[in-house]
Scaffold this active site. Sequence first.
Site, PDB file in Angstrom:
ATOM      1  N   ASP A   1      27.982 -37.259 -18.536  1.00 22.56           N
ATOM      2  CA  ASP A   1      26.624 -37.379 -17.991  1.00 22.56           C
ATOM      3  C   ASP A   1      26.205 -38.669 -18.098  1.00 22.56           C
ATOM      4  OD1 ASP A   1      25.415 -35.131 -16.802  1.00 22.56           O
ATOM      5  OD2 ASP A   1      24.990 -34.087 -18.835  1.00 22.56           O
TER       6      ASP A   1
ATOM      7  N   LYS B   1      28.385 -37.553 -13.891  1.00 27.03           N
ATOM      8  CA  LYS B   1      27.659 -36.549 -13.456  1.00 27.03           C
ATOM      9  C   LYS B   1      26.153 -37.185 -13.483  1.00 27.03           C
ATOM     10  CE  LYS B   1      26.105 -32.591 -15.268  1.00 27.03           C
ATOM     11  NZ  LYS B   1      24.267 -32.838 -15.402  1.00 27.03           N
TER      12      LYS B   1
ATOM     13  N   GLU C   1      22.157 -25.230 -11.318  1.00 20.54           N
ATOM     14  CA  GLU C   1      21.779 -24.576 -12.708  1.00 20.54           C
ATOM     15  C   GLU C   1      20.314 -23.965 -12.371  1.00 20.54           C
ATOM     16  OE1 GLU C   1      20.553 -25.978 -17.371  1.00 20.54           O
ATOM     17  OE2 GLU C   1      21.349 -27.319 -15.756  1.00 20.54           O
TER      18      GLU C   1
END
Length: 275
Positions: A50, A80, A150
């Site tokens: 991330d 990401k 998400e």
Amino acid sequence: MTGIDICLVGDSASMVVHGHDTTLPITVDEMLVHCRAVARGAKNPMLVGDLPFGSYESSSDQAVDTAVRILKEGGMDAIKLEGGSPSRIVAAKAIVEAGIAVMGHVGLTPQAISVLGGFRPQGRNILSAVKVVETALALQEAGSFSIVLECVPAPVAAAATAALQIPTIGIGAGPFCSGQVLVYHDLLGMLQHPHHAKVTPKFCKQYARIGDVINKALLEYKEDVMNGSFPDAHYSPYKISEADVEGFSNELQKLGFDKAASAASEAVQKLNATK
């Protein structure tokens, strides 16, 4: 060891490892520590790191520089990044053009809780649902190889997955994504951290209750130490002969350490009694 395809070193470490209420405080340097640890342990899965909050929003150059660090210093295979604003799309495209694989992330993007007003699901009305799909398509166009969806309704995730030509990874997005992700600590039922003490994710299935096992073990350890049953002779493996203990005690007495000499002799007697 279990054949997991991808390990995401997520900024959720801010919460589940460092104990913060949100993902915002974790730094690039802290993320790199986690990335390197995972890279040393997980040799087979694809590794994705991330980009933490504040490490890629200012400019495409900043985004590329951070992404390069995640690969070069962290040992990751890809990065990401969250969100689908025009600046994030530009950043994703710049990172891809720098030769780094990008996983996008749309729907609930925890780094944007200041704007979203908290950890709130997305795609729950027509405009929001269309935006989820359009953002995912924009990230695909920018060169992303996969998209995390998400906290969106399952029909919205199904539509996004059908519209895209790249895989989707769902978390709280229903069964129609190409793959699924959960936070390691959540699915194992490890000890609660500050956020989850208030809000347990509704989408998370606990496959174990490791936190209860850890708590029980620590309580038993504390009790054994307090009552003197640990360590016993079995867990005191480093030996000295009784003859040497006697000689040791004599030397201590010569030095004027009578109390220490008695303690050494008594220790031998106590250990022999517990064998």
